[in-house]
Motif scaffolding. Sequence first.
Motif, short mmCIF file in Angstrom:
data_model
loop_
_atom_site.label_atom_id
_atom_site.label_comp_id
_atom_site.label_asym_id
_atom_site.label_seq_id
_atom_site.Cartn_x
_atom_site.Cartn_y
_atom_site.Cartn_z
N LEU A 38 0.82 -1.20 0.00
CA LEU A 38 0.00 0.00 0.00
C LEU A 38 0.86 1.26 0.00
CD1 LEU A 38 -2.73 1.35 -0.02
CD2 LEU A 38 -2.86 1.00 2.46
N VAL A 39 1.91 1.29 0.81
CA VAL A 39 2.81 2.45 0.84
C VAL A 39 3.43 2.66 -0.54
CG1 VAL A 39 4.98 3.35 1.77
CG2 VAL A 39 3.29 2.36 3.31
N GLU A 40 3.90 1.58 -1.14
CA GLU A 40 4.50 1.66 -2.47
C GLU A 40 3.50 2.21 -3.49
OE1 GLU A 40 5.79 -1.56 -5.80
OE2 GLU A 40 6.58 -1.91 -3.79
N ARG A 60 -9.37 12.51 10.68
CA ARG A 60 -9.28 12.29 12.13
C ARG A 60 -8.30 11.18 12.45
NH1 ARG A 60 -14.85 13.40 11.51
NH2 ARG A 60 -15.36 11.20 11.35
N HIS A 61 -8.12 10.23 11.54
CA HIS A 61 -7.29 9.05 11.82
C HIS A 61 -5.81 9.22 11.45
CE1 HIS A 61 -6.06 4.86 12.16
NE2 HIS A 61 -5.56 4.97 10.94
N TRP A 62 -5.53 9.58 10.20
CA TRP A 62 -4.16 9.48 9.69
C TRP A 62 -3.14 10.42 10.33
CZ3 TRP A 62 -2.98 5.09 8.06
CH2 TRP A 62 -3.85 4.32 7.31
N PRO A 63 -3.46 11.65 10.71
CA PRO A 63 -2.43 12.52 11.27
C PRO A 63 -1.77 11.98 12.54
CG PRO A 63 -4.23 13.84 10.51
CD PRO A 63 -4.70 12.40 10.43
N PRO A 68 2.97 2.97 8.88
CA PRO A 68 3.79 3.49 7.77
C PRO A 68 2.95 4.13 6.66
CG PRO A 68 4.46 1.25 8.32
CD PRO A 68 3.22 1.55 9.11
N VAL A 69 1.73 3.66 6.50
CA VAL A 69 0.83 4.19 5.47
C VAL A 69 0.47 5.65 5.76
CG1 VAL A 69 -1.49 3.90 4.48
CG2 VAL A 69 -0.10 1.90 5.00
N ALA A 70 0.58 6.07 7.00
CA ALA A 70 0.18 7.43 7.38
C ALA A 70 0.99 8.50 6.66
CB ALA A 70 0.29 7.61 8.89
N VAL A 71 2.27 8.24 6.41
CA VAL A 71 3.11 9.26 5.79
C VAL A 71 2.57 9.66 4.41
CG1 VAL A 71 5.42 9.81 4.92
CG2 VAL A 71 5.14 8.67 7.13
N PRO A 72 2.39 8.74 3.46
CA PRO A 72 1.83 9.18 2.18
C PRO A 72 0.37 9.63 2.28
CG PRO A 72 2.16 6.79 2.16
CD PRO A 72 2.78 7.33 3.42
N SER A 97 -2.28 19.29 6.39
CA SER A 97 -2.38 18.58 5.11
C SER A 97 -3.81 18.14 4.80
CB SER A 97 -1.45 17.36 5.09
OG SER A 97 -1.89 16.36 5.98
N TRP A 98 -4.62 18.01 5.83
CA TRP A 98 -6.03 17.64 5.63
C TRP A 98 -6.91 18.89 5.57
CZ3 TRP A 98 -7.59 12.85 4.35
CH2 TRP A 98 -6.62 11.85 4.47
#
Length: 191
Positions: A38-40, A60-63, A68-72, A97-98
């Motif tokens: 997924l990151v790739e 609300r979730h990713w920040p 590792p997926v959170a960065v992209p 960013s959001w």
Amino acid sequence: MRKLVLKMSMSLDGFVCGPDGEAEWMLRSRGEDSAAWLVENLQQAGVHVVGGRTYHAMARHWPTSPEPVAVPMNDIPKVVFTRQKPADADLSSYAESWASARFAHGDLADEIQRLKEQPGKDIFAHGGAGFARSLVRLGLVDEYRLVVHPVAIGAGKALFGDLPKPVNLDLVSTTAFAAGTMVQVYRPAAG
């Protein structure tokens, strides 16, 4: 011209969520190898396009996620397709960013076409079910990356529900992961 890639998780019986939006069943089959995939894939994206409800859930979730997926997910620009005007939404609590996402209110097909004509990396679409189904129904998806989880949920919202006509697809690749999840990549069949 860049392409629109729809990445969706779905159950073995074809549902992207339960009848009331339930998606916890996806968590059981996550693994390091599928997260790396997924990151790739996300690193190939120039912009995320999402529906309004998915945007608010992700914002609300990713920040604060350690995944590792959170960065992209956090770094890539976002375009939100919603009927709600940005002034009506309180974005002040969202990470920059959001909160800086662009809100699109025009015709979905026209807006996607404009995005496709812009230079840059591919456009990655993420559900919810309603937004993804609209993209499919309007024939806007150039590539499907379907993450099929080894679970049947029996009822829910299908990605390919309520199509006006069949959508013929060509299988491009499959990738299996240790936890039993499989990614199937399809493109619309020529002619």
